[in-house]
Write a protein that holds these residues in place. Structure first.
Motif, PDB file in Angstrom:
ATOM      1  N   GLY A 155       0.788  -1.227   0.000  1.00  0.00           N
ATOM      2  CA  GLY A 155       0.000   0.000   0.000  1.00  0.00           C
ATOM      3  C   GLY A 155       0.816   1.270   0.000  1.00  0.00           C
ATOM      4  O   GLY A 155       0.287   2.351   0.219  1.00  0.00           O
ATOM      5  N   GLY A 156       2.114   1.143  -0.171  1.00  0.00           N
ATOM      6  CA  GLY A 156       2.976   2.313  -0.213  1.00  0.00           C
ATOM      7  C   GLY A 156       3.416   2.784   1.166  1.00  0.00           C
ATOM      8  O   GLY A 156       3.096   2.178   2.188  1.00  0.00           O
ATOM      9  N   LEU A 157       4.164   3.864   1.175  1.00  0.00           N
ATOM     10  CA  LEU A 157       4.639   4.421   2.444  1.00  0.00           C
ATOM     11  C   LEU A 157       3.477   4.825   3.347  1.00  0.00           C
ATOM     12  O   LEU A 157       3.582   4.736   4.571  1.00  0.00           O
ATOM     13  CB  LEU A 157       5.563   5.615   2.191  1.00  0.00           C
ATOM     14  CG  LEU A 157       6.969   5.248   1.732  1.00  0.00           C
ATOM     15  CD1 LEU A 157       7.683   6.471   1.186  1.00  0.00           C
ATOM     16  CD2 LEU A 157       7.769   4.617   2.849  1.00  0.00           C
ATOM     17  N   HIS A 158       2.383   5.230   2.737  1.00  0.00           N
ATOM     18  CA  HIS A 158       1.201   5.576   3.527  1.00  0.00           C
ATOM     19  C   HIS A 158       0.807   4.402   4.421  1.00  0.00           C
ATOM     20  O   HIS A 158       0.547   4.562   5.612  1.00  0.00           O
ATOM     21  CB  HIS A 158       0.044   5.959   2.603  1.00  0.00           C
ATOM     22  CG  HIS A 158      -1.239   6.167   3.329  1.00  0.00           C
ATOM     23  ND1 HIS A 158      -2.121   5.146   3.573  1.00  0.00           N
ATOM     24  CD2 HIS A 158      -1.761   7.273   3.893  1.00  0.00           C
ATOM     25  CE1 HIS A 158      -3.156   5.617   4.253  1.00  0.00           C
ATOM     26  NE2 HIS A 158      -2.966   6.904   4.452  1.00  0.00           N
ATOM     27  N   GLN A 159       0.760   3.208   3.851  1.00  0.00           N
ATOM     28  CA  GLN A 159       0.375   2.034   4.636  1.00  0.00           C
ATOM     29  C   GLN A 159       1.409   1.739   5.714  1.00  0.00           C
ATOM     30  O   GLN A 159       1.051   1.381   6.834  1.00  0.00           O
ATOM     31  CB  GLN A 159       0.190   0.815   3.742  1.00  0.00           C
ATOM     32  CG  GLN A 159      -0.261  -0.411   4.526  1.00  0.00           C
ATOM     33  CD  GLN A 159      -0.749  -1.511   3.635  1.00  0.00           C
ATOM     34  OE1 GLN A 159      -1.465  -1.272   2.681  1.00  0.00           O
ATOM     35  NE2 GLN A 159      -0.364  -2.732   3.958  1.00  0.00           N
ATOM     36  N   PHE A 160       2.681   1.866   5.386  1.00  0.00           N
ATOM     37  CA  PHE A 160       3.736   1.625   6.381  1.00  0.00           C
ATOM     38  C   PHE A 160       3.545   2.530   7.592  1.00  0.00           C
ATOM     39  O   PHE A 160       3.582   2.077   8.729  1.00  0.00           O
ATOM     40  CB  PHE A 160       5.118   1.844   5.747  1.00  0.00           C
ATOM     41  CG  PHE A 160       6.250   1.783   6.728  1.00  0.00           C
ATOM     42  CD1 PHE A 160       6.608   0.590   7.325  1.00  0.00           C
ATOM     43  CD2 PHE A 160       6.964   2.931   7.042  1.00  0.00           C
ATOM     44  CE1 PHE A 160       7.660   0.536   8.239  1.00  0.00           C
ATOM     45  CE2 PHE A 160       8.013   2.884   7.944  1.00  0.00           C
ATOM     46  CZ  PHE A 160       8.368   1.685   8.544  1.00  0.00           C
ATOM     47  N   PHE A 161       3.322   3.814   7.356  1.00  0.00           N
ATOM     48  CA  PHE A 161       3.179   4.746   8.475  1.00  0.00           C
ATOM     49  C   PHE A 161       1.835   4.600   9.169  1.00  0.00           C
ATOM     50  O   PHE A 161       1.726   4.854  10.366  1.00  0.00           O
ATOM     51  CB  PHE A 161       3.395   6.185   8.008  1.00  0.00           C
ATOM     52  CG  PHE A 161       4.820   6.465   7.644  1.00  0.00           C
ATOM     53  CD1 PHE A 161       5.830   6.343   8.577  1.00  0.00           C
ATOM     54  CD2 PHE A 161       5.157   6.848   6.361  1.00  0.00           C
ATOM     55  CE1 PHE A 161       7.153   6.597   8.254  1.00  0.00           C
ATOM     56  CE2 PHE A 161       6.472   7.108   6.020  1.00  0.00           C
ATOM     57  CZ  PHE A 161       7.477   6.978   6.964  1.00  0.00           C
ATOM     58  N   PHE A 162       0.802   4.213   8.469  1.00  0.00           N
ATOM     59  CA  PHE A 162      -0.515   4.026   9.065  1.00  0.00           C
ATOM     60  C   PHE A 162      -0.533   2.811   9.991  1.00  0.00           C
ATOM     61  O   PHE A 162      -1.116   2.839  11.063  1.00  0.00           O
ATOM     62  CB  PHE A 162      -1.573   3.871   7.965  1.00  0.00           C
ATOM     63  CG  PHE A 162      -2.962   3.672   8.495  1.00  0.00           C
ATOM     64  CD1 PHE A 162      -3.698   4.758   8.945  1.00  0.00           C
ATOM     65  CD2 PHE A 162      -3.526   2.410   8.545  1.00  0.00           C
ATOM     66  CE1 PHE A 162      -4.985   4.590   9.438  1.00  0.00           C
ATOM     67  CE2 PHE A 162      -4.806   2.231   9.040  1.00  0.00           C
ATOM     68  CZ  PHE A 162      -5.539   3.321   9.493  1.00  0.00           C
ATOM     69  N   ASN A 163       0.129   1.732   9.571  1.00  0.00           N
ATOM     70  CA  ASN A 163       0.184   0.508  10.369  1.00  0.00           C
ATOM     71  C   ASN A 163       1.184   0.650  11.509  1.00  0.00           C
ATOM     72  O   ASN A 163       2.006   1.554  11.526  1.00  0.00           O
ATOM     73  CB  ASN A 163       0.549  -0.684   9.486  1.00  0.00           C
ATOM     74  CG  ASN A 163      -0.566  -1.070   8.551  1.00  0.00           C
ATOM     75  OD1 ASN A 163      -1.732  -0.760   8.788  1.00  0.00           O
ATOM     76  ND2 ASN A 163      -0.222  -1.736   7.460  1.00  0.00           N
ATOM     77  N   ASP A 209       5.603   2.653  13.601  1.00  0.00           N
ATOM     78  CA  ASP A 209       6.072   3.031  14.943  1.00  0.00           C
ATOM     79  C   ASP A 209       7.560   2.747  15.108  1.00  0.00           C
ATOM     80  O   ASP A 209       8.227   3.349  15.937  1.00  0.00           O
ATOM     81  CB  ASP A 209       5.305   2.276  16.026  1.00  0.00           C
ATOM     82  CG  ASP A 209       3.825   2.593  16.041  1.00  0.00           C
ATOM     83  OD1 ASP A 209       3.405   3.565  15.370  1.00  0.00           O
ATOM     84  OD2 ASP A 209       3.084   1.864  16.715  1.00  0.00           O
ATOM     85  N   ARG A 210       8.061   1.813  14.312  1.00  0.00           N
ATOM     86  CA  ARG A 210       9.478   1.432  14.387  1.00  0.00           C
ATOM     87  C   ARG A 210      10.237   1.919  13.157  1.00  0.00           C
ATOM     88  O   ARG A 210      11.204   1.318  12.716  1.00  0.00           O
ATOM     89  CB  ARG A 210       9.595  -0.084  14.542  1.00  0.00           C
ATOM     90  CG  ARG A 210       9.072  -0.568  15.904  1.00  0.00           C
ATOM     91  CD  ARG A 210       9.275  -2.056  16.117  1.00  0.00           C
ATOM     92  NE  ARG A 210      10.642  -2.493  15.900  1.00  0.00           N
ATOM     93  CZ  ARG A 210      11.636  -2.415  16.793  1.00  0.00           C
ATOM     94  NH1 ARG A 210      11.412  -1.877  17.977  1.00  0.00           N
ATOM     95  NH2 ARG A 210      12.843  -2.861  16.499  1.00  0.00           N
ATOM     96  N   ASN A 240       4.588   9.905  14.996  1.00  0.00           N
ATOM     97  CA  ASN A 240       4.231   9.727  16.390  1.00  0.00           C
ATOM     98  C   ASN A 240       3.525   8.368  16.526  1.00  0.00           C
ATOM     99  O   ASN A 240       2.528   8.134  15.865  1.00  0.00           O
ATOM    100  CB  ASN A 240       3.294  10.849  16.815  1.00  0.00           C
ATOM    101  CG  ASN A 240       2.917  10.807  18.271  1.00  0.00           C
ATOM    102  OD1 ASN A 240       2.897   9.748  18.887  1.00  0.00           O
ATOM    103  ND2 ASN A 240       2.595  11.953  18.827  1.00  0.00           N
ATOM    104  N   PRO A 241       4.013   7.488  17.388  1.00  0.00           N
ATOM    105  CA  PRO A 241       3.373   6.164  17.515  1.00  0.00           C
ATOM    106  C   PRO A 241       1.949   6.219  18.034  1.00  0.00           C
ATOM    107  O   PRO A 241       1.190   5.275  17.910  1.00  0.00           O
ATOM    108  CB  PRO A 241       4.288   5.388  18.446  1.00  0.00           C
ATOM    109  CG  PRO A 241       5.212   6.366  19.053  1.00  0.00           C
ATOM    110  CD  PRO A 241       5.197   7.593  18.196  1.00  0.00           C
TER     111      PRO A 241
END
Length: 91
Positions: free
Chosen positions: A43-51, A55-56, A89-90
């Motif tokens: 899903g792209g970087l959006h998905q990485f940061f959304f999931n 947080d890591r 922000n986590p």
């Protein structure tokens, strides 16, 4: 399921049971790098940061560099720089 899938499944189960503190450095690198790979490809970087993987993000960047994926690390780092304080922000 392929070998990588089985390894990830076992590492994920260990992480849920013992937390990140119960994983070795190598296990953390595998989980963090694969989280970037899986989320960005799905899903792209959006998905990485959304999931929760986002947080890591800082640890993922370090892991990517450690395995020699410096171009990918730079992309994730650039994306992180768009957040306040240079990382998501986590909460």
């Amino acid at each position: 399921m392929d070998l990588i899938g089985r390894v990830l499944q076992r590492l994920d189960a260990k992480q849920r049971k013992e937390g990140y503190g119960g994983l070795t450095h190598a296990e953390l690198i595998v989980l963090d790098v694969m989280a970037v790979e899986n989320d960005v490809m799905n899903g792209g970087l959006h998905q990485f940061f959304f999931n929760s993987a986002g947080d890591r993000a800082t640890e993922s960047i370090s892991g990517l560099r450690e395995i020699g994926a410096v171009a990918t690390a730079a992309i994730v780092e650039e994306a992180c720089s768009r957040f306040p304080a240079g990382k998501p922000n986590p909460d």
